[in-house]
Scaffold this motif. Structure first.
Motif, PDB file in Angstrom:
ATOM      1  N   LEU A   1      10.400  10.226  -9.635  1.00  0.00           N
ATOM      2  CA  LEU A   1      11.654  10.272 -10.680  1.00  0.00           C
ATOM      3  C   LEU A   1      11.901  11.706 -11.487  1.00  0.00           C
ATOM      4  O   LEU A   1      12.533  11.735 -11.216  1.00  0.00           O
ATOM      5  CB  LEU A   1      11.203   9.523 -12.159  1.00  0.00           C
TER       6      LEU A   1
ATOM      7  N   ASN B   1       4.067   3.593  -7.151  1.00  0.00           N
ATOM      8  CA  ASN B   1       4.452   2.116  -7.508  1.00  0.00           C
ATOM      9  C   ASN B   1       4.445   1.818  -5.759  1.00  0.00           C
ATOM     10  O   ASN B   1       4.889   3.246  -4.678  1.00  0.00           O
ATOM     11  CB  ASN B   1       5.905   3.164  -7.732  1.00  0.00           C
TER      12      ASN B   1
ATOM     13  N   ARG C   1       8.094   4.593 -12.159  1.00  0.00           N
ATOM     14  CA  ARG C   1       8.708   5.145 -12.323  1.00  0.00           C
ATOM     15  C   ARG C   1       9.089   6.227 -10.630  1.00  0.00           C
ATOM     16  O   ARG C   1       8.683   7.018 -10.329  1.00  0.00           O
ATOM     17  CB  ARG C   1      10.304   5.636 -12.991  1.00  0.00           C
TER      18      ARG C   1
ATOM     19  N   ASP D   1       5.320   8.899  -9.332  1.00  0.00           N
ATOM     20  CA  ASP D   1       6.170   9.444 -10.350  1.00  0.00           C
ATOM     21  C   ASP D   1       7.158  10.428  -9.506  1.00  0.00           C
ATOM     22  O   ASP D   1       7.957  10.889 -10.884  1.00  0.00           O
ATOM     23  CB  ASP D   1       6.347   8.833 -11.768  1.00  0.00           C
TER      24      ASP D   1
ATOM     25  N   SER E   1      11.056   6.322 -22.338  1.00  0.00           N
ATOM     26  CA  SER E   1      12.270   5.755 -22.251  1.00  0.00           C
ATOM     27  C   SER E   1      13.980   6.385 -23.451  1.00  0.00           C
ATOM     28  O   SER E   1      14.986   6.149 -22.573  1.00  0.00           O
ATOM     29  CB  SER E   1      12.434   4.635 -21.812  1.00  0.00           C
TER      30      SER E   1
END
Ligand SMILES: NC(=O)C1=CN([C@@H]2O[C@H](COP(=O)(O)OP(=O)(O)OC[C@H]3O[C@@H](n4cnc5c(N)ncnc54)[C@H](OP(=O)(O)O)[C@@H]3O)[C@@H](O)[C@H]2O)C=CC1
Ligand SMILES: Nc1nc(=O)c2c([nH]1)NC[C@@H]1CN(c3ccc(C(=O)N[C@@H](CCC(=O)O)C(=O)O)cc3)C=[N+]21
Length: 297
Positions: free
Chosen positions: A218, A236, A215, A249, A194
């Protein structure tokens, strides 16, 4: 005549079935020597996301002849009583593998708990002894998700030595052990997270992208070099309109036309994690057969 399009989808379910078949044959062989490999999973608290994982583990264990047991403890369980249970499991010769599901409730020190597990029963490969062994390039119990990703890469690409791999994420569960395994396989490894600057540019240089971020979608086509191989670890849950579903992701639809191969979510890395958990349980049983476990000697 048109040549058929190359197969781009990496089928994690089929690859997992192959691993499980190997494990099943070896478990049967071990039983002829009087050893029945057993896996115990410890769950603290009631995280709905872990139910699917646990159910799948139980099913796959049954399928390959591994005895599986579960301990479900309430969310307010004290660290001392969890450590007490781990002590009992360490001393129980019928338990070859111990998995404590993460994350643990905030009042419990995760490192202390993982360090309490006998390294020979540590089927997650999270004990410092095994983490250190992996980083030294030794053949130790290795985290299931990265081990599963490596098998998918080898199946799809063969020798990956000299390839540039970018790992997105640096967790102890996925990112860091994944980087260690890629390095062991002679890749050039970049780990981004990050705080990384130029995330997208670094990713665009990769022959292999392993996304373990958490995420949804992403990574899209713009992040990928044409012909890259993409391993999507992310799981997710998102809601689209009325429906809830799992996505990775990586933005699968956008990435697909550009990549050489990609794992879907679900049906990619997830089934491999569970297959390697079974494989690690078998390995753990063998290790304990070779050397009586220190906690009971
Ligand atoms: N398929 C499977 O079998 C498994 C799937 N998973 C899934 O994989 C994903 C990752 O899991 P896990 O490693 O445990 O997650 P963690 O939350 O522990 O780690 C996520 C990592 O991603 C980094 N990160 C977060 N946001 C960004 C961003 N915007 N850009 C770049 N890096 C970012 C974090 O950086 P920083 O360190 O700086 O915070 C961290 O290193 C999750 O979706 C999880 O559900 C996990 C285990 C098994
Ligand atoms: N100590 C510990 N070890 C872990 O390895 C660990 C953990 N804690 N905590 C949670 C995460 C997550 N994780 C998953 C593994 C498999 C699937 C899985 O089987 N997924 C399937 C089905 C998903 C579904 O249908 O819901 C798939 O992707 O196809 C999911 C998630 C392991 N983890």
């Amino acid at each position: 005549m048109n040549t058929p399009a190359p197969i781009k989808l990496i089928d994690g379910k089929a690859a997992a079935a192959r691993v499980l078949a190997e494990v099943k044959a070896q478990v049967a062989d071990m039983k002829t020597q009087g050893i029945a490999p057993g896996l115990t999973v410890v769950l603290v608290g009631d995280d709905p996301a872990s139910h699917v994982y646990v159910r799948n583990k139980v099913l796959r264990a049954e399928e390959c002849g591994i005895q599986s047991r579960e301990h479900r403890l309430p969310a307010d369980t004290s660290e001392a009583s969890l450590l007490g249970l781990i002590g009992e499991l360490n001393a129980d010769a019928s338990v070859h593998g111990i998995l404590v599901q993460l994350p643990l409730p905030g009042h419990i020190n995760e490192t202390r708990v993982l360090q309490a597990i006998d390294p020979l029963k540590d089927v997650d490969g999270f004990h410092a002894e095994n983490v250190g062994g992996l980083s030294q390039g030794r053949d130790v119990l290795t985290p299931c998700t990265p081990a599963g990703c490596m098998r998918l890469l080898e199946d799809c690409m063969g020798d990956i030595s000299g390839k540039h791999a970018v790992v997105i994420g640096r967790s102890n569960i996925v990112g860091k052990p994944m980087a260690a395994l890629l390095l062991k396989a002679h890749c050039t490894v970049t780990v981004v997270h990050s705080r990384s600057a130029n995330l997208k540019e670094l990713c665009r240089q990769a022959d292999i992208v392993v996304a373990a971020v958490g995420r949804p979608r992403l990574v899209d086509a713009d992040w990928l070099k044409p012909g890259a191989v993409v391993i999507d670890v992310g799981i997710n849950r998102i809601t689209e309109g009325e429906r809830s579903r799992l996505v990775g992701d990586v933005d699968f639809d956008s990435a697909l036309p550009k990549v050489a191969a990609i794992t879907p979510v679900p049906g990619g890395v997830g089934p491999m994690t569970i297959a390697f958990l079974m494989k690690n349980t078998l390995t753990a049983a063998r290790l304990q057969q070779e050397a009586p476990c220190p906690s009971i000697s």
